[in-house]
Write an enzyme that holds these catalytic residues in place. Structure first.
Site, PDB file in Angstrom:
ATOM      1  N   GLU A  42     -16.238   6.100   6.959  1.00  0.00           N
ATOM      2  CA  GLU A  42     -14.781   5.353   7.248  1.00  0.00           C
ATOM      3  C   GLU A  42     -14.209   6.418   8.475  1.00  0.00           C
ATOM      4  O   GLU A  42     -15.582   7.484   8.776  1.00  0.00           O
ATOM      5  CB  GLU A  42     -13.566   5.811   6.678  1.00  0.00           C
ATOM      6  CG  GLU A  42     -13.263   6.656   6.366  1.00  0.00           C
ATOM      7  CD  GLU A  42     -11.028   7.012   5.001  1.00  0.00           C
ATOM      8  OE1 GLU A  42     -11.449   5.471   5.204  1.00  0.00           O
ATOM      9  OE2 GLU A  42     -11.230   7.472   4.759  1.00  0.00           O
ATOM     10  N   LYS A  84      -2.887   7.132   0.960  1.00  0.00           N
ATOM     11  CA  LYS A  84      -2.842   6.901   2.905  1.00  0.00           C
ATOM     12  C   LYS A  84      -1.327   8.132   2.612  1.00  0.00           C
ATOM     13  O   LYS A  84      -0.265   7.932   3.154  1.00  0.00           O
ATOM     14  CB  LYS A  84      -2.131   6.170   2.975  1.00  0.00           C
ATOM     15  CG  LYS A  84      -1.760   5.802   4.505  1.00  0.00           C
ATOM     16  CD  LYS A  84      -2.064   4.851   5.348  1.00  0.00           C
ATOM     17  CE  LYS A  84      -1.556   4.502   6.828  1.00  0.00           C
ATOM     18  NZ  LYS A  84      -3.730   5.297   7.406  1.00  0.00           N
ATOM     19  N   ARG A 111       0.462  -1.079   0.170  1.00  0.00           N
ATOM     20  CA  ARG A 111       0.232   0.148   0.425  1.00  0.00           C
ATOM     21  C   ARG A 111       0.857   1.410  -0.256  1.00  0.00           C
ATOM     22  O   ARG A 111       0.585   1.808  -0.851  1.00  0.00           O
ATOM     23  CB  ARG A 111      -0.964   0.252   1.057  1.00  0.00           C
ATOM     24  CG  ARG A 111      -2.033   1.148   0.824  1.00  0.00           C
ATOM     25  CD  ARG A 111      -3.053   0.948   2.055  1.00  0.00           C
ATOM     26  NE  ARG A 111      -2.444   1.086   3.870  1.00  0.00           N
ATOM     27  CZ  ARG A 111      -3.206   0.831   4.972  1.00  0.00           C
ATOM     28  NH1 ARG A 111      -4.343   0.698   4.908  1.00  0.00           N
ATOM     29  NH2 ARG A 111      -2.669   0.640   6.243  1.00  0.00           N
TER      30      ARG A 111
END
Length: 329
Positions: free
Chosen positions: A213, A180, A83
């Protein structure tokens, strides 16, 4: 009259002395840090710093991962590195190290911190070079790794369940939700809102009003038909723990303890009719939610699916070497 006094111009020795003397009550958690600008690892918190002109600091221009080391093994480390690479590629940040080099560096930092249980954070930044928004003014990427103490939730919250609220802070857009990045201002505001309202956690909504989220958590629910449902990945950062939980949940489906697992848009009112609600995260594993803004979920007790999923994750951490990376041989 003003009490303002012009600050002194400090010599390098004076500045270092002041840095060492500054009170840092929070820094007891910090175990070790690597910086490519220092070219090594330090264990004194006052030395753990990032250049002010690093675009990570003044623009949030960087990406990161946070993972945990338990009993000397970094859980899901390969997936976190995957990721990290996807996030870096998304913002046109070239990976400055190979995966093997990052793994060796991570294990060295954890060993320097000398704790078999800890958190590890990896930051890749555009690097120092100026204060504009021009990414090309940075000649070299920044690489920072930090090992710190881990603070999992108390066992009490797993027994009583968390109190969750629905936030007014908007979710990130599709592209930015999936990266991210170190620009976590929406996440900070989301956590602030939770604490302001007395919630343990808060969930934001996507642009269409569907559940998205938390500040650092994914969410899911079990509906009255026995399906485990999670939001689709368009407006969330899909977590490594949530993805691994979905994989492990297939065992419950095979045993008839779940009707199935699916991803679809979830409405806010489905929280009121759910049989169970839960959160997923690196430090949380699987955390049951028993209240929505103080109102009970179902009967207000922790449900069986959340308990079983958490047990599966804990077994995976403790007994599945394929899912973790050893720090000590």
């Amino acid at each position: 009259m003003s009490n303002y006094q012009e600050p002194p111009l400090l010599s390098p020795d004076q500045a270092l002395a002041r840095l060492k003397a500054l009170p840092r009550p929070w820094a007891g958690d910090y175990l070790a840090m690597y910086s490519n600008w220092l070219g090594g690892i330090v264990t004194d918190p006052w030395l753990m710093s990032v250049p002010i002109d690093d675009h990570l600091v003044h623009r949030g221009d960087g990406v990161f991962e946070a993972t945990k080391c338990l009993n000397g093994r970094i859980y899901l480390f390969e997936r976190h590195l995957e990721r990290l690479k996807r996030s870096a590629t998304s913002i046109h940040l070239e990976m400055p190290l190979t995966r093997r080099e990052l793994t060796a560096l991570a294990t060295a930092v954890i060993r320097a911190g000398d704790r078999r249980d800890c958190m590890l954070r990896i930051f890749l930044s555009r690097g120092p070079g100026g204060f504009s928004t021009n990414p090309y003014e940075c000649p070299q990427a920044g690489v920072y790794l930090v090992a710190s103490l881990i603070h999992p939730p108390s066992e009490d919250i797993y027994e009583r369940g968390a109190n969750l609220g629905v936030s007014q802070v908007p979710a990130k857009s599709g592209f930015f939700a999936g990266v991210k990045s170190c620009n976590y201002l929406p996440n900070v505001l989301l956590k602030r809102e939770a604490l302001t309202h007395g919630w343990d956690f808060a969930i934001c909504l996507d642009p269409d009003g569907y559940l998205a989220e938390g500040s650092t958590e994914n969410m899911g629910l079990v509906d009255r038909d026995g399906f485990l449902l999670l939001p689709p990945p368009e407006h969330i950062l899909e977590g490594t723990t949530a993805k691994r939980t979905v994989e492990l949940a297939q065992g419950l489906v095979e045993r008839g303890e779940l009707a199935g697992v699916a991803r679809r848009h979830l409405r806010v009112d489905e929280l009121k009719t759910a049989a169970e609600v839960m959160l997923f995260g690196t430090t949380l594993d699987v955390l049951p939610v028993s209240r929505i803004d103080g109102r009970p979920v179902a009967d207000g007790k922790v449900g069986p699916v959340a308990k079983k999923l958490r047990a599966l994750i804990l077994d995976d951490i403790a007994g599945n070497p394929e899912m973790s990376t050893p720090v000590w041989d």
